[in-house]
Design an enzyme around this catalytic site. Structure first.
Site, PDB file in Angstrom:
ATOM      1  N   GLU A 184       9.362  -2.848   4.336  1.00  0.00           N
ATOM      2  CA  GLU A 184       8.667  -2.668   3.054  1.00  0.00           C
ATOM      3  C   GLU A 184       9.642  -2.221   1.971  1.00  0.00           C
ATOM      4  OE1 GLU A 184       4.212  -1.618   4.737  1.00  0.00           O
ATOM      5  OE2 GLU A 184       5.603   0.016   4.380  1.00  0.00           O
ATOM      6  N   GLY A 228       0.841  -1.197   0.000  1.00  0.00           N
ATOM      7  CA  GLY A 228       0.000   0.000   0.000  1.00  0.00           C
ATOM      8  C   GLY A 228       0.874   1.245   0.000  1.00  0.00           C
ATOM      9  N   ALA A 229       0.254   2.409   0.133  1.00  0.00           N
ATOM     10  CA  ALA A 229       1.022   3.664   0.192  1.00  0.00           C
ATOM     11  C   ALA A 229       0.188   4.727   0.887  1.00  0.00           C
ATOM     12  CB  ALA A 229       1.393   4.129  -1.208  1.00  0.00           C
ATOM     13  N   GLY A 261       1.945   3.103   8.695  1.00  0.00           N
ATOM     14  CA  GLY A 261       1.732   1.869   9.468  1.00  0.00           C
ATOM     15  C   GLY A 261       3.000   1.415  10.183  1.00  0.00           C
ATOM     16  N   LYS A 314      -5.163   8.726  -2.045  1.00  0.00           N
ATOM     17  CA  LYS A 314      -3.707   8.717  -1.842  1.00  0.00           C
ATOM     18  C   LYS A 314      -2.941   9.417  -2.967  1.00  0.00           C
ATOM     19  CE  LYS A 314      -4.139   6.075   1.831  1.00  0.00           C
ATOM     20  NZ  LYS A 314      -3.630   4.731   1.988  1.00  0.00           N
TER      21      LYS A 314
HETATM   22  C1  5RP Z   1       2.760   0.769   6.275  1.00  0.00           C
HETATM   23  C2  5RP Z   1       2.487   1.440   4.990  1.00  0.00           C
HETATM   24  C3  5RP Z   1       1.130   1.260   4.402  1.00  0.00           C
HETATM   25  O1  5RP Z   1       1.269   0.686   3.161  1.00  0.00           O
HETATM   26  C4  5RP Z   1       0.492   2.599   4.270  1.00  0.00           C
HETATM   27  O2  5RP Z   1       0.473   3.216   5.551  1.00  0.00           O
HETATM   28  C5  5RP Z   1      -0.944   2.485   3.726  1.00  0.00           C
HETATM   29  O3  5RP Z   1      -1.767   1.876   4.664  1.00  0.00           O
HETATM   30  P1  5RP Z   1      -3.329   1.720   4.420  1.00  0.00           P
HETATM   31  O4  5RP Z   1      -3.497   0.746   3.302  1.00  0.00           O
HETATM   32  O5  5RP Z   1      -3.865   1.224   5.745  1.00  0.00           O
HETATM   33  O6  5RP Z   1      -3.866   3.089   4.086  1.00  0.00           O
HETATM   34  O7  5RP Z   1       3.310   2.096   4.405  1.00  0.00           O
HETATM   35  O8  5RP Z   1       4.062   1.032   6.712  1.00  0.00           O
END
Ligand code: 5RP
Length: 236
Positions: A111, A90-91, A105, A129
């Site tokens: 990652e 994800g991002a 996260g 995003k």
């Molecule tokens: C964790 C990350 C996640 O990919 C990013 O925070 C996106 O999270 P979500 O899908 O809950 O919006 O970088 O380190």
């Protein structure tokens, strides 16, 4: 608000479904962390079972490890499989060149390692995003830091023009401790016109383990929108 959450969750799931289509028999993959990845892990578990696939995954957090176990995805470690076919992650923010800010996260270090080890990096996200320039909407850059160095790194981030904040967690007093035993500094830089340069400068500070700036790493983004998923590909 509830209405908004509905479309966001559908958008995340639809993006995840597209990404999982890239997984083939005998693939070794990296799995990122976060709420969007949770949909991908569930879908991948179903696909492995249905198609009897021999797939192994390197999870990037305890969250993803536990989800992989729950959905029956065999896990491995980079020492056994240092080269990965693809990573799905994800991002937090994605710019027009598909550079990323990641790490809200707290799993950014692992990652970035699996992304670097992968032939292909696929990012899944909902359209909130997408940004013109990284740093928009007061998005900070998460930085994983050795606890020993946290005050030193804080000063250096200020010298680079950033506003550093040590991340504090829910469920515990004091700083968030990452799965690697480190702290996270969320650094606010405003609009980041040159992410590659900022990444280089932050990485050069002793005590910085990794930054959440992922520059030139993404191959494909699946961006979940209200009624469709948009595919974005990096210009090579
Ligand atoms: C964790 C990350 C996640 O990919 C990013 O925070 C996106 O999270 P979500 O899908 O809950 O919006 O970088 O380190």
């Amino acid at each position: 608000m509830k209405h908004e959450n509905n479309w966001v969750e559908k958008a995340k799931k639809n993006a995840a479904l597209e990404a999982v289509k890239h997984v083939e028999d005998n693939c070794v993959i990296g799995l990122g962390s976060g709420s969007t990845i949770a949909y991908a892990v569930e879908e991948l578990g179903k696909k492995i079972k249905l198609e009897n696939l021999r797939v192994k995954a390197v999870p990037t957090s305890y969250q993803t490890l536990m989800l992989a176990v729950r959905y029956g995805i065999p896990t491995t470690i980079l020492d056994e499989n240092p080269r990965l076919d693809l990573t799905i992650d994800g991002a937090d923010q994605i710019d027009e060149a598909l550079n990323l800010i990641k790490g809200m996260g707290g799993a950014l270090a692992r990652e970035k390692i699996v992304a670097s080890a992968s032939e292909t990096l696929i990012i899944i996200a909902d359209e909130r995003k997408k940004a013109k320039i990284l740093g928009e909407n007061s998005q900070p850059v998460p930085i994983e830091v050795l606890p020993f160095a946290v005050s030193h790194v804080t000063l250096k981030i200020k010298a680079l023009g950033g506003k550093p904040q040590i991340r504090e967690g829910a469920g515990k007093v004091g700083p968030v401790v990452t799965d690697n035993g480190n702290f996270i500094i969320d650094a606010y830089f405003g609009l980041i016109k040159n992410p590659a340069e900022l990444e280089r400068k932050i990485k050069a500070i002793p005590g910085v383990v990794e930054t959440g700036l992922f520059v030139g790493m993404t191959d494909i983004v699946y961006l979940g929108k209200h009624y469709k998923v948009e595919k974005l590909e990096r210009k090579k």
